[in-house]
Design a protein around this motif. Structure first.
Motif, PDB file in Angstrom:
ATOM      1  N   SER A 300      45.328  72.140   6.397  1.00  0.00           N
ATOM      2  CA  SER A 300      45.465  73.591   6.462  1.00  0.00           C
ATOM      3  C   SER A 300      44.135  74.299   6.285  1.00  0.00           C
ATOM      4  N   LYS A 301      43.305  73.837   5.357  1.00  0.00           N
ATOM      5  CA  LYS A 301      41.996  74.463   5.146  1.00  0.00           C
ATOM      6  C   LYS A 301      40.845  73.483   5.300  1.00  0.00           C
ATOM      7  N   HIS A 302      41.151  72.197   5.445  1.00  0.00           N
ATOM      8  CA  HIS A 302      40.122  71.178   5.677  1.00  0.00           C
ATOM      9  C   HIS A 302      40.389  70.518   7.028  1.00  0.00           C
ATOM     10  N   PRO A 303      39.335  70.136   7.750  1.00  0.00           N
ATOM     11  CA  PRO A 303      39.562  69.417   9.011  1.00  0.00           C
ATOM     12  C   PRO A 303      40.166  68.046   8.768  1.00  0.00           C
ATOM     13  N   VAL A 304      40.735  67.487   9.809  1.00  0.00           N
ATOM     14  CA  VAL A 304      41.453  66.214   9.684  1.00  0.00           C
ATOM     15  C   VAL A 304      40.522  65.097   9.234  1.00  0.00           C
ATOM     16  N   TYR A 305      39.282  65.092   9.747  1.00  0.00           N
ATOM     17  CA  TYR A 305      38.395  63.969   9.443  1.00  0.00           C
ATOM     18  C   TYR A 305      37.965  63.947   7.974  1.00  0.00           C
ATOM     19  N   GLU A 306      38.078  65.078   7.263  1.00  0.00           N
ATOM     20  CA  GLU A 306      37.728  65.102   5.849  1.00  0.00           C
ATOM     21  C   GLU A 306      38.851  64.567   4.961  1.00  0.00           C
ATOM     22  N   LEU A 307      40.036  64.380   5.515  1.00  0.00           N
ATOM     23  CA  LEU A 307      41.193  63.934   4.739  1.00  0.00           C
ATOM     24  C   LEU A 307      41.572  62.503   5.069  1.00  0.00           C
ATOM     25  N   GLY A 308      40.595  61.717   5.496  1.00  0.00           N
ATOM     26  CA  GLY A 308      40.885  60.353   5.926  1.00  0.00           C
ATOM     27  C   GLY A 308      41.359  59.439   4.819  1.00  0.00           C
ATOM     28  N   ALA A 309      41.154  59.820   3.551  1.00  0.00           N
ATOM     29  CA  ALA A 309      41.607  58.969   2.444  1.00  0.00           C
ATOM     30  C   ALA A 309      43.115  59.013   2.241  1.00  0.00           C
ATOM     31  N   ALA A 310      43.786  59.987   2.847  1.00  0.00           N
ATOM     32  CA  ALA A 310      45.242  60.092   2.704  1.00  0.00           C
ATOM     33  C   ALA A 310      45.932  58.996   3.507  1.00  0.00           C
ATOM     34  N   ASP A 311      47.169  58.712   3.147  1.00  0.00           N
ATOM     35  CA  ASP A 311      47.951  57.707   3.871  1.00  0.00           C
ATOM     36  C   ASP A 311      48.386  58.207   5.239  1.00  0.00           C
ATOM     37  N   LEU A 312      48.499  59.516   5.382  1.00  0.00           N
ATOM     38  CA  LEU A 312      48.895  60.113   6.653  1.00  0.00           C
ATOM     39  C   LEU A 312      48.363  61.547   6.671  1.00  0.00           C
ATOM     40  N   VAL A 313      47.838  61.984   7.813  1.00  0.00           N
ATOM     41  CA  VAL A 313      47.277  63.324   7.945  1.00  0.00           C
ATOM     42  C   VAL A 313      47.978  64.033   9.100  1.00  0.00           C
ATOM     43  N   VAL A 314      48.469  65.246   8.846  1.00  0.00           N
ATOM     44  CA  VAL A 314      49.120  66.055   9.874  1.00  0.00           C
ATOM     45  C   VAL A 314      48.582  67.478   9.775  1.00  0.00           C
ATOM     46  N   ARG A 315      48.783  68.240  10.846  1.00  0.00           N
ATOM     47  CA  ARG A 315      48.393  69.649  10.820  1.00  0.00           C
ATOM     48  C   ARG A 315      49.537  70.530  10.343  1.00  0.00           C
ATOM     49  N   ASN A 316      50.757  70.142  10.663  1.00  0.00           N
ATOM     50  CA  ASN A 316      51.941  70.870  10.203  1.00  0.00           C
ATOM     51  C   ASN A 316      53.003  69.856   9.798  1.00  0.00           C
ATOM     52  N   LEU A 317      53.863  70.249   8.881  1.00  0.00           N
ATOM     53  CA  LEU A 317      54.880  69.324   8.378  1.00  0.00           C
ATOM     54  C   LEU A 317      55.910  68.957   9.430  1.00  0.00           C
ATOM     55  N   ASN A 318      56.125  69.831  10.429  1.00  0.00           N
ATOM     56  CA  ASN A 318      57.133  69.506  11.433  1.00  0.00           C
ATOM     57  C   ASN A 318      56.696  68.385  12.368  1.00  0.00           C
ATOM     58  N   GLU A 319      55.466  67.896  12.212  1.00  0.00           N
ATOM     59  CA  GLU A 319      55.038  66.713  12.968  1.00  0.00           C
ATOM     60  C   GLU A 319      55.606  65.428  12.388  1.00  0.00           C
ATOM     61  N   LEU A 320      56.156  65.501  11.181  1.00  0.00           N
ATOM     62  CA  LEU A 320      56.679  64.319  10.501  1.00  0.00           C
ATOM     63  C   LEU A 320      58.166  64.149  10.767  1.00  0.00           C
ATOM     64  N   THR A 321      58.620  62.910  10.608  1.00  0.00           N
ATOM     65  CA  THR A 321      60.041  62.586  10.674  1.00  0.00           C
ATOM     66  C   THR A 321      60.427  61.807   9.424  1.00  0.00           C
ATOM     67  N   VAL A 322      61.710  61.666   9.221  1.00  0.00           N
ATOM     68  CA  VAL A 322      62.186  60.893   8.080  1.00  0.00           C
ATOM     69  C   VAL A 322      61.782  59.431   8.220  1.00  0.00           C
ATOM     70  N   VAL A 323      61.690  58.952   9.445  1.00  0.00           N
ATOM     71  CA  VAL A 323      61.255  57.568   9.668  1.00  0.00           C
ATOM     72  C   VAL A 323      59.821  57.371   9.174  1.00  0.00           C
ATOM     73  N   ASP A 324      58.967  58.366   9.383  1.00  0.00           N
ATOM     74  CA  ASP A 324      57.591  58.274   8.884  1.00  0.00           C
ATOM     75  C   ASP A 324      57.571  58.149   7.364  1.00  0.00           C
ATOM     76  N   LEU A 325      58.408  58.899   6.697  1.00  0.00           N
ATOM     77  CA  LEU A 325      58.447  58.825   5.242  1.00  0.00           C
ATOM     78  C   LEU A 325      58.991  57.484   4.765  1.00  0.00           C
ATOM     79  N   LYS A 326      59.984  56.956   5.454  1.00  0.00           N
ATOM     80  CA  LYS A 326      60.520  55.650   5.063  1.00  0.00           C
ATOM     81  C   LYS A 326      59.493  54.548   5.277  1.00  0.00           C
ATOM     82  N   ASN A 327      58.678  54.681   6.318  1.00  0.00           N
ATOM     83  CA  ASN A 327      57.615  53.690   6.515  1.00  0.00           C
ATOM     84  C   ASN A 327      56.589  53.760   5.394  1.00  0.00           C
TER      85      ASN A 327
END
Length: 363
Positions: A300-327
């Motif tokens: 939201s306020k940082h570019p995607v490449y600065e958040l590479g330490a996260a397990d998953l990076v998205v721009r908006n939450l609606n890009e995710l699915t329940v399957v992604d969370l289960k994985n």
């Protein structure tokens, strides 16, 4: 080559052929160094005994995981410096629960479908206005007669509790009464500038509704006061979505300390490994990983490449699915089998040299 004089048991000096030092010779105008000393020869059995001893030490390290060892009694009280509500930690929530008579429920808990979601408030659910936060701190500094904090200090205190930022980073005061007064004044200025207007991020409310449809428990965490959070979620109409709320009054420290997320897991009665944190900064990623949780970063306020330490990076939450969370929640647990590594000695080959260097033994 010169030989180093040594003394034997009788005190007499003798020359040793094992320890030699290079000698510098002067030939005309040139300096010539003799070749280095020969490697110290060590018997092959010494190397084998060292490896065997190392293997035994490693086996002792992992011996506590054997089934016949004494298991930890989770009913014993844990001495902590932080006052907590009784019965919250450690939660009695192992993956398998023999008291459940429904085999499908037990299978779900043993699988990856059993998870909890922990959301940050600003930058994830609603839009984060860093300019208002910056202006609030500058106003407090002016009222207190302090030097205005520079930009890198303001970035450092993002996500911290106000008292923590004032005492540990800004170093304005350590008096508890003064800290509380400054903290309340800063929040008062922030709320006045913000005006009670909250803008939902794109897809955040839809994603929260999807998780609620799948009956995934959710917690909301923030360093804002509880009264402010409760008023805000009622204003935007998501008060029924979150099972628990962790506010500034519930924790002693903010990010990057994992206390907020650990306490949210306690309230949800989930083990940390089954929780997924949704945040928008590297401080959140660090705190979530320190708490042994997975982290989804929202750019939201940082570019995607600065958040590479996260397990998953998205721009908006609606890009995710329940399957992604289960994985993400698909983890290996000691309840599913032993994690003890296989301890095997390296097989010695027949063509190994009969001597090794002294550096190979000690290093």
């Amino acid at each position: 080559m010169s030989r180093m004089p040594l003394r034997d048991a009788s005190g007499k000096r003798k020359l040793s052929d094992n320890c030699r030092f290079p000698v510098t010779k002067f030939v005309g105008r040139m300096v010539v160094n003799s070749p280095p000393w020969p490697r110290l020869k060590v018997d092959r059995l010494v190397n084998l005994s060292i490896k065997a001893h190392a293997a035994e030490l490693t086996k002792e390290t992992y011996a506590f995981r054997e089934d016949k060892r004494i298991l930890r009694d989770w009913s014993d009280p844990i001495d902590t410096d932080v006052d907590r509500k009784p019965g919250l930690w450690p939660p009695n929530n192992k993956a398998d629960n023999p008291s459940l008579h429904n085999p499908l429920l037990r299978q779900e808990r043993m699988g990856c479908g059993w998870l909890g979601a922990i959301f940050e408030w600003e930058g994830v659910i609603i839009e984060d206005n860093t300019e208002i936060e910056k202006q609030a701190w500058l106003t407090v500094a002016e009222e207190e007669g302090k030097s205005p904090p520079p930009a890198f200090i303001l970035r450092r205190i993002e996500g911290m509790k106000n008292e923590q930022a004032i005492s540990e980073v800004l170093c304005w005061s350590r008096d508890p009464a003064v800290l509380r007064r400054m903290s309340l004044r800063k929040e008062e200025i922030y709320q006045a500038l913000q005006g009670g207007i909250y803008r939902l991020r794109n897809g955040s409310k839809e994603f929260v509704n999807v998780l609620m449809h799948y009956k995934i428990p959710m917690a909301l965490v923030s360093t804002r006061p509880r009264k402010t959070l409760e008023t805000a979620i009622v204003t935007i109409g998501i008060e029924k979505n979150f099972t628990e709320i962790v506010a500034a009054e519930d924790v002693h420290r903010g990010k990057p300390d994992p206390e907020m997320f650990v306490y949210a897991a306690q309230l949800l009665k989930f083990i940390p490994e089954r929780c997924i944190v949704f945040g928008n900064s590297n401080h959140t990623v660090e705190a979530a990983h320190d708490a042994r949780m997975k982290c989804v970063a929202v750019a939201s306020k940082h570019p995607v490449y600065e958040l590479g330490a996260a397990d998953l990076v998205v721009r908006n939450l609606n890009e995710l699915t329940v399957v992604d969370l289960k994985n993400l929640a698909d983890i290996e647990s000691t309840e599913f089998g032993s994690l003890e590594p296989e301890m095997q000695l390296e097989e010695e080959e027949d063509d190994l040299p009969s001597s090794v260097a002294v550096d190979d033994i000690f290093w």
